[in-house]
Design a protein around this motif. Sequence first.
Motif, PDB file in Angstrom:
ATOM      1  N   UNK A   1       0.786  -0.841   0.670  1.00 49.53           N
ATOM      2  CA  UNK A   1      -0.059  -0.156  -0.412  1.00 49.53           C
ATOM      3  C   UNK A   1       0.871   1.108   0.192  1.00 49.53           C
ATOM      4  N   UNK A   2       0.274   2.109  -0.809  1.00 50.91           N
ATOM      5  CA  UNK A   2       1.520   3.394  -0.937  1.00 50.91           C
ATOM      6  C   UNK A   2       1.253   4.543   0.263  1.00 50.91           C
ATOM      7  N   UNK A   3       2.464   5.478   0.835  1.00 47.46           N
ATOM      8  CA  UNK A   3       1.823   6.395   2.085  1.00 47.46           C
ATOM      9  C   UNK A   3       1.297   6.822   1.915  1.00 47.46           C
ATOM     10  N   UNK A   4       0.707   7.881   2.548  1.00 47.70           N
ATOM     11  CA  UNK A   4       0.048   8.776   3.000  1.00 47.70           C
ATOM     12  C   UNK A   4      -0.968   9.471   1.715  1.00 47.70           C
ATOM     13  N   UNK A   5      -1.899   8.567   0.641  1.00 47.40           N
ATOM     14  CA  UNK A   5      -2.750   8.504   0.046  1.00 47.40           C
ATOM     15  C   UNK A   5      -3.596   8.395   0.816  1.00 47.40           C
ATOM     16  N   UNK A   6      -4.472   7.751   1.325  1.00 46.03           N
ATOM     17  CA  UNK A   6      -5.440   7.626   2.241  1.00 46.03           C
ATOM     18  C   UNK A   6      -5.554   8.648   2.870  1.00 46.03           C
ATOM     19  N   UNK A   7      -6.867   9.184   2.840  1.00 42.81           N
ATOM     20  CA  UNK A   7      -7.446   9.829   4.197  1.00 42.81           C
ATOM     21  C   UNK A   7      -8.029   9.352   5.369  1.00 42.81           C
ATOM     22  N   UNK A   8      -7.613  10.669   6.342  1.00 40.45           N
ATOM     23  CA  UNK A   8      -8.440   9.905   7.498  1.00 40.45           C
ATOM     24  C   UNK A   8      -9.094   9.589   7.665  1.00 40.45           C
ATOM     25  N   UNK A   9      -8.997   8.353   8.669  1.00 43.03           N
ATOM     26  CA  UNK A   9     -10.583   7.548   9.169  1.00 43.03           C
ATOM     27  C   UNK A   9     -10.278   8.301  10.789  1.00 43.03           C
ATOM     28  N   UNK A  10     -11.815   8.541  11.001  1.00 41.09           N
ATOM     29  CA  UNK A  10     -11.368   9.220  12.609  1.00 41.09           C
ATOM     30  C   UNK A  10     -13.413   8.593  13.053  1.00 41.09           C
ATOM     31  N   UNK A  11     -13.726   8.655  13.683  1.00 40.33           N
ATOM     32  CA  UNK A  11     -15.423   8.671  14.697  1.00 40.33           C
ATOM     33  C   UNK A  11     -15.817  10.362  14.328  1.00 40.33           C
ATOM     34  N   UNK A  12     -16.871  10.404  13.778  1.00 40.68           N
ATOM     35  CA  UNK A  12     -18.028  11.545  13.344  1.00 40.68           C
ATOM     36  C   UNK A  12     -19.275  11.638  14.142  1.00 40.68           C
ATOM     37  N   UNK A  13     -19.057  12.678  14.744  1.00 39.96           N
ATOM     38  CA  UNK A  13     -20.963  12.566  15.331  1.00 39.96           C
ATOM     39  C   UNK A  13     -21.482  13.345  14.371  1.00 39.96           C
ATOM     40  N   UNK A  14     -22.734  12.890  13.902  1.00 39.36           N
ATOM     41  CA  UNK A  14     -23.719  12.893  12.479  1.00 39.36           C
ATOM     42  C   UNK A  14     -24.926  13.155  13.596  1.00 39.36           C
ATOM     43  N   UNK A  15     -25.007  14.851  13.172  1.00 35.32           N
ATOM     44  CA  UNK A  15     -26.460  15.128  14.650  1.00 35.32           C
ATOM     45  C   UNK A  15     -27.792  15.397  13.363  1.00 35.32           C
ATOM     46  N   UNK A  16     -28.830  14.685  13.350  1.00 28.48           N
ATOM     47  CA  UNK A  16     -29.953  15.015  12.128  1.00 28.48           C
ATOM     48  C   UNK A  16     -30.661  15.458  12.947  1.00 28.48           C
ATOM     49  N   UNK A  17     -30.707  16.985  12.332  1.00 30.84           N
ATOM     50  CA  UNK A  17     -31.539  18.171  12.768  1.00 30.84           C
ATOM     51  C   UNK A  17     -33.029  17.983  13.225  1.00 30.84           C
ATOM     52  N   UNK A  18     -33.560  16.481  12.717  1.00 33.92           N
ATOM     53  CA  UNK A  18     -35.244  17.041  11.950  1.00 33.92           C
ATOM     54  C   UNK A  18     -34.883  15.654  13.184  1.00 33.92           C
ATOM     55  N   UNK A  19     -34.838  14.640  13.942  1.00 39.58           N
ATOM     56  CA  UNK A  19     -35.340  14.565  15.222  1.00 39.58           C
ATOM     57  C   UNK A  19     -34.926  14.336  16.399  1.00 39.58           C
ATOM     58  N   UNK A  20     -33.109  15.258  16.055  1.00 42.10           N
ATOM     59  CA  UNK A  20     -32.669  15.893  17.108  1.00 42.10           C
ATOM     60  C   UNK A  20     -32.278  14.385  17.855  1.00 42.10           C
ATOM     61  N   UNK A  21     -31.477  13.594  17.123  1.00 38.12           N
ATOM     62  CA  UNK A  21     -30.666  12.731  17.841  1.00 38.12           C
ATOM     63  C   UNK A  21     -28.960  12.749  16.934  1.00 38.12           C
ATOM     64  N   UNK A  22     -28.267  12.052  17.773  1.00 37.67           N
ATOM     65  CA  UNK A  22     -26.992  11.647  16.921  1.00 37.67           C
ATOM     66  C   UNK A  22     -26.338  10.248  16.992  1.00 37.67           C
ATOM     67  N   UNK A  23     -25.240   9.993  15.790  1.00 33.39           N
ATOM     68  CA  UNK A  23     -25.101   9.244  15.764  1.00 33.39           C
ATOM     69  C   UNK A  23     -23.455   9.289  15.208  1.00 33.39           C
TER      70      UNK A  23
END
Length: 83
Positions: A1-23
């Motif tokens: 696998x090539x070095x430094x070509x892949x994006x940073x994978x991390x945990x992200x909080x998605x907020x559904x504003x219609x239902x006020x739910x967080x994932x």
Amino acid sequence: MKENIHPNYQKVVFHDTAEDVYFVIGSTLQTDRTIEHEGKIYPYLPIDVSSASHPQYTGKQRAAKQEGQIAKFNNRFGSLRSK
């Protein structure tokens, strides 16, 4: 696998504003906004629709069919159906 070509994978909080739910979901999304969720700081992205608010997943789609244009059409022309 090539070095430094892949994006940073991390945990992200998605907020559904219609239902006020967080994932919290693993993602390569890059955002400048952050939020504290359950004692940790995560990147944050508000969204309009998720499985918590989409009619296909919540069953609200069936109610919309009964009240909307399809119901009006069926009431008007339902007796003309071929059997």
